[in-house]
Design a protein around this motif. Sequence first.
Motif, mmCIF file in Angstrom:
data_model
loop_
_atom_site.group_PDB
_atom_site.id
_atom_site.type_symbol
_atom_site.label_atom_id
_atom_site.label_comp_id
_atom_site.label_asym_id
_atom_site.label_seq_id
_atom_site.Cartn_x
_atom_site.Cartn_y
_atom_site.Cartn_z
ATOM 1 N N ALA A 16 0.848 -1.203 0.000
ATOM 2 C CA ALA A 16 0.000 0.000 0.000
ATOM 3 C C ALA A 16 0.878 1.245 0.000
ATOM 4 N N LEU A 17 1.981 1.205 0.729
ATOM 5 C CA LEU A 17 2.916 2.328 0.748
ATOM 6 C C LEU A 17 3.534 2.544 -0.628
ATOM 7 N N VAL A 18 3.902 1.462 -1.296
ATOM 8 C CA VAL A 18 4.452 1.581 -2.646
ATOM 9 C C VAL A 18 3.416 2.208 -3.578
ATOM 10 N N GLY A 19 2.152 1.777 -3.448
ATOM 11 C CA GLY A 19 1.086 2.381 -4.248
ATOM 12 C C GLY A 19 0.928 3.862 -3.943
ATOM 13 N N ALA A 20 1.002 4.219 -2.672
ATOM 14 C CA ALA A 20 0.885 5.635 -2.286
ATOM 15 C C ALA A 20 2.071 6.439 -2.806
ATOM 16 N N LEU A 21 3.261 5.869 -2.750
ATOM 17 C CA LEU A 21 4.434 6.546 -3.300
ATOM 18 C C LEU A 21 4.297 6.709 -4.810
ATOM 19 N N GLY A 22 3.653 5.743 -5.454
ATOM 20 C CA GLY A 22 3.374 5.859 -6.885
ATOM 21 C C GLY A 22 2.479 7.050 -7.181
ATOM 22 N N VAL A 23 1.498 7.279 -6.320
ATOM 23 C CA VAL A 23 0.608 8.434 -6.491
ATOM 24 C C VAL A 23 1.404 9.726 -6.352
ATOM 25 N N VAL A 24 2.262 9.802 -5.333
ATOM 26 C CA VAL A 24 3.069 11.004 -5.118
ATOM 27 C C VAL A 24 4.027 11.217 -6.299
#
Length: 165
Positions: A16-24
Motif C-alpha cells: 500500500a505504501l508503494v502504491g501511495a508513493l506511486g501516487v506522489v
Amino acid sequence: MDRLDRAAERLAQALALVGALGVVALLVHVAADVALRNLLARPIPATNEIVSRYYMVAMAFLPLAWVERRGGMVRVELIDAALSPGLKRLSELAVAALTLAIYLTLAWVSSEHALKQWNVGAFVDVLGRRVIVWPTFFLPAAGFFLAALVVAQRILALLSGRSLP
C-alpha cells in the motif's frame, strides 16, 4: 500463525505504501511536466508513457493484497444474515477458495505474458528514444500473487476456526 499474520500485514502495508508513493511520484512528475512545458516550453519526454505504464499500473495492482487484507473487495451479503454460523463459515470458505483460484490464474497468465515481454525486451518509441516497459508487465503478476497469498492465509484462518482480521 501469529507470525504469518504479522508478515502478511506488513507486506500488505508495504505494498500500500508503494502504491501511495506511486501516487506522489505521479503527481510530482506530471506537475513538473506541466510546469516545464508552460514555463520553458520543454516538457519531460515520455511523461504519458511513464505515467500510464509505470505509475498507474503500480497504483492499480500492487495494493491488491492490502485491499484484500482489509476486506475491501466487493462483497454481496444478500443471504449471509439468514445463514447459521457454520453455513456462513462454509460460504466464506467457498468464496475464498474461488477467489484464490482466480488470483492464481491471473498471476499465472500475467506472469507468462510478463516473461514474454521480458524476453523480447518490450519498449515504446517516444520521439526516437526507447522507453523500456517490460518491467511493468511484472507488476500485475506480483499484485495478483500477493493477493492470492492473503486469500490463502484467510482460508487457513477459516479452516482453523480463527477469526478473520
